[in-house]
Enzyme design. Structure first.
Site, PDB file in Angstrom:
ATOM      1  CG  HIS A 488      -2.256   0.675   0.862  1.00 56.61           C
ATOM      2  ND1 HIS A 488      -2.214   1.879  -0.015  1.00 56.61           N
ATOM      3  CD2 HIS A 488      -3.478   0.797   1.729  1.00 56.61           C
ATOM      4  CE1 HIS A 488      -3.480   2.407   0.113  1.00 56.61           C
ATOM      5  NE2 HIS A 488      -4.245   1.761   1.160  1.00 56.61           N
ATOM      6  CE1 TYR A 604      -9.009   7.463   7.136  1.00 59.20           C
ATOM      7  CE2 TYR A 604      -9.883   6.233   5.185  1.00 59.20           C
ATOM      8  CZ  TYR A 604      -8.999   6.842   5.839  1.00 59.20           C
ATOM      9  OH  TYR A 604      -7.628   7.090   4.972  1.00 59.20           O
ATOM     10  CB  THR A 617      -6.494   8.850   0.636  1.00 61.69           C
ATOM     11  OG1 THR A 617      -5.449   9.038   1.586  1.00 61.69           O
ATOM     12  CG2 THR A 617      -6.260   8.058  -0.582  1.00 61.69           C
TER      13      THR A 617
END
Length: 792
Positions: A488, A604, A617
């Site tokens: 990630h 979230y 993001t």
């Protein structure tokens, strides 16, 4: 050993009468073609680099400016020709011509920067995103026309990079006010008053100084968030990245183009190589919102040839990439001391894992990519190999699944020299990692829990059959299904999703298969077979591997997954109700959470900020006061349908506004995160920031992007749709929910939690989501009127 003889380029024999040299024409031809391909690639990269560098102008515009300038000067020199000596005139002409070309070039560069900064100013306008769907103001129409005019024609992937605006820094007051508003519904009066006191104390004391330093960073850095986000959220972590950080992407939901494992892998790998070639040349079209507003493409640079390197120590700052031009030993030591993301230039091989063995497969021959049929042959050779794993080789990749420090220490001690170093370099420098799995996976409507097992296999597998540090591991199953496990730190889900859409469309609609299910094309059996990587792993290292495996196995066994296909209705019906599908789903998740847990929690939702340069993001805090009021109204029988509908509208509008604020740089959490990092650098204690950063996200959600490229018409081919992807739970007693809106009539949910928590159950939460979706659409069973009636 015929293949070994074919791999020899020449034979050199010394005889009494002299030396005898025999050259292999085939190898010399391949060397020649490789050189030609390399130079052609450099030429194309240089050309596309120039095109992107002068965008939105074009190189031909320079010639136009020069010709216009010289033509103007010609009128002046016509008069001089009749009153000057030819020689003097010629000398003056040469001098003036040089000045004209220089002036024209400077004028051309000035016009390029004028166009570029004009486009940047236009792209800084975001009022369009706050307008109601289907309604466009006159100013926005004018803005769109100007964007089209300044954007030029046929932009390349990185053409807009220099014109993208910087991520704006919100004011402290706005961020704190939005934060307090976001937690108001989650705290009782006493706890909210305490939080308000902490926030106001922070606002009046340390916040102004931290904001000034952060403002300076926002002026100096390309993006004031992204470098710290990568470093502190991902690279500084010491816990396992398997499940906790990595995420997965599934194959097509209903279609399997071929049941032959090696054939499917051959086509998919070849399609990835085609994608990489276009990526390296910058030939992909940039992603644009509304087909007009460009998105940042910087994350795409590291899809291939990228590996996360574990480090033993951390520092105040850390390079995000390794410059391979440094002295090799310096780079080597640096890699071990610091956590980094290592990105290399074009690599011509991949590493394949099968039944505990590692194989190196070359991807080029004669200056070209291997054809799908040739890749199929190579992968079949691996499947046919009956050799056993070397001692310690079977679970070697478990090092990447366990804690980071033991992996970094083992890497330094056991993989810094000899065959282990060479083999590890082959793995980490490969284009990507491929696992030829020995089991079948995929969605099977006749098999209960098939999607659940598929998800767990992609997320963690056996804990030692994926190289979790690679940018992505491609996973091929025995029944032809595929999938991806993605590290990630280097990028977010839309980036890998973009590549995966291209690959699946190319695989199914361009490459195709024979009637027998094999890859199309001839087979060149003269290609040398894959080479086994050699390992010499001592007993102490094997103990470290086993320790990492045991820890990873505990994490994997604790993951509770449930895949839920919601097909009762989808985006089509929701849009007819004049409601955002994302807002509808988020409100359904709040209703499901309340029914599952008996209360509300911090939620979230990930949104992108790629309208800004190097944007990644931002967080949308979906559990708003408006959402809480709507959920409570749904659970109170005395509330009328009209009241529920009014509260639904308010909650949906509030969510959409927050989502838009997050996209346009006015979110809450990234700003507070950077203020917290700045306070640590300045050694300033902030109880408010500590409290904010320590709050758990019990419900973490994300929408998987769909049809970013529009390569497949899903109205014409409704079964060629992806199943989306997912991630592990963020909180020990919470849920992770990823969803993908597929076409007009399907929504797929990927739900994760932990078996060790007595409060959560992924299957139960999936049922709650289904019921919540239906209850919102039809109100509640037993009522005479439904939301559908009001929406219509």
């Amino acid at each position: 050993m015929a293949e070994a003889h074919q791999a020899v380029g020449f034979e050199f024999t010394v005889r009494p009468d002299g030396a005898d040299i025999k050259l292999s024409q085939e190898v010399i031809k391949n060397i020649y073609l490789s050189g030609v391909t390399a130079w052609r690639k450099r030429a194309i990269q240089f050309k596309n680099g120039v095109l992107a560098g002068v965008y939105p102008a074009s190189p031909s515009s320079w010639l136009i400016v020069v010709i216009a300038m010289i033509s103007t000067l010609l009128l002046y020199f016509i008069g001089i020709l009749f009153c000057s000596i030819l020689k003097q005139c010629s000398q003056k002409w040469t001098k003036e011509e040089q000045h004209a070309i220089l002036f024209a070039t400077l004028l051309w560069l000035f016009l390029i920067y004028l166009l570029r900064y004009s486009l940047k100013a236009l792209l800084s306008y975001h009022a369009w995103i706050f307008e109601s769907h289907g309604k466009m103001s006159s100013s926005t129409k004018l803005w769109l026309s100007l964007i089209k005019m300044f954007s030029g024609r046929r932009p390349l992937l990185y053409s807009f990079q220099a014109s993208l605006p910087r991520l704006p820094l919100p004011s402290v007051d706005d961020t704190i006010d939005r934060y307090l508003e976001s937690v108001h519904a989650l705290l009782d009066d006493k706890r909210y008053k305490q939080m308000e006191t902490l926030a106001n104390d922070f606002r009046n004391t340390s916040a102004p100084q931290l904001q000034r330093y952060l403002l300076l960073k926002s002026w100096w850095a390309t993006n004031y968030v992204s470098d710290w986000w990568e470093e502190y959220i991902y690279l500084r972590g010491r816990s396992p990245i398997m499940v906790n950080s990595n995420f997965y992407v599934m194959d097509l939901l209903y279609i399997t183009p071929t049941q032959r494992q090696t054939a499917r892998a051959g086509n998919v790998v070849h399609a990835m190589l085609q994608y990489r070639r276009k990526l390296e040349r910058g030939e992909h079209a940039p992603l644009r919102a509304l087909g007009i507003v460009p998105m940042c493409s910087s994350q795409m640079e590291r899809i291939f040839n990228t590996t996360r390197i574990p480090g033993i120590e951390t520092g105040a700052t850390r390079p995000q990439r390794v410059n391979m031009c440094l002295h090799p030993m310096l780079c080597y030591v640096q890699c071990y001391l610091l956590n980094i993301v290592q990105h290399l230039s074009d690599r011509k091989h991949l590493v394949v894992y099968h039944r505990g063995r590692f194989f190196q497969v070359w991807l080029y021959t004669g200056g070209r990519h291997l054809l799908p049929s040739e890749l199929e042959m190579q992968f079949q050779r691996i499947l046919n190999d009956t050799s056993e794993p070397q001692p310690g080789e079977l679970k070697l990749a478990a090092l990447t699944a366990g804690n980071r420090v033991p992996w970094a220490r083992a890497r330094l001690k056991y993989f810094s020299q000899g065959v282990n170093k060479a083999s590890l370099q082959a793995v980490e420098s490969s284009a990507f990692f491929l696992t030829l799995d020995d089991e079948a996976q995929g969605y099977d409507p006749a098999k209960t829990g098939s999607l659940d097992g598929y998800a767990k296999s992609l997320l963690h597998g056996k804990c030692y059959d994926r190289w979790f540090d690679k940018s992505f591991t491609l996973i091929s199953y025995t029944n032809g299904k595929m999938g991806i496990n993605t590290e990630h730190s280097w990028a977010d889900a839309p980036i890998i999703g973009h590549m995966w859409e291209y690959v699946l469309a190319t695989d199914c609609f361009h490459l195709g298969y024979t009637e027998e299910g094999h890859c199309k094309g001839d087979i060149n059996k003269g290609i040398p077979p894959p080479a086994r990587l050699e390992w010499q792993i001592p007993k102490e290292c094997r103990e470290t591997i086993e320790t990492s495996y045991v820890l990873a196995k505990q994490i994997a066994d604790d993951v509770d997954f449930h895949g839920c296909l919601f097909s009762e209705f989808g985006k089509g019906l929701i849009k007819k109700c004049r409601t955002s599908p994302d807002a509808f789903i988020q409100l359904a998740l709040q209703l499901a959470q309340f029914r599952d847990q008996g209360g509300f929690c911090l939620t979230y939702e990930s949104s992108m900020t790629r309208m800004f340069r190097e944007g990644r993001t931002e967080t949308v805090r979906s559990c708003t006061s408006e959402a809480v009021a709507f959920v409570r109204a749904m659970e109170e029988e005395d509330k009328t349908n009209g009241t529920r509908l009014e509260l639904f509208r308010k909650a949906a509008d509030k969510h959409q506004n927050m989502y838009r604020l997050a996209m346009t740089g006015s979110g809450i959490d990234r700003h507070l995160f950077c203020l917290y990092i700045m306070s640590k650098y300045l050694r300033m204690d902030s109880p408010f920031l500590k409290q904010v950063l320590s709050e758990p996200w019990k419900l973490s959600t994300s929408q998987t992007p769909q049809q970013q490229l529009n390569l497949v018409d899903i109205n014409k081919f409704p079964r060629y749709v992806g199943a989306g992807g997912g991630f592990g739970p963020v909180a020990d007693d919470g849920y992770g929910v990823s969803y993908i809106i597929v076409g007009e009539d399907l929504i797929t949910f990927h739900i994760s939690s932990k078996f060790s928590s007595s409060e959560t159950d992924s299957f139960r939460f999936g049922q709650n989501i289904r019921k919540a979706m239906l209850d919102i659409q039809t109100n509640k069973p037993g009522y005479s009127k439904s939301f559908t009636f009001y929406f219509s």
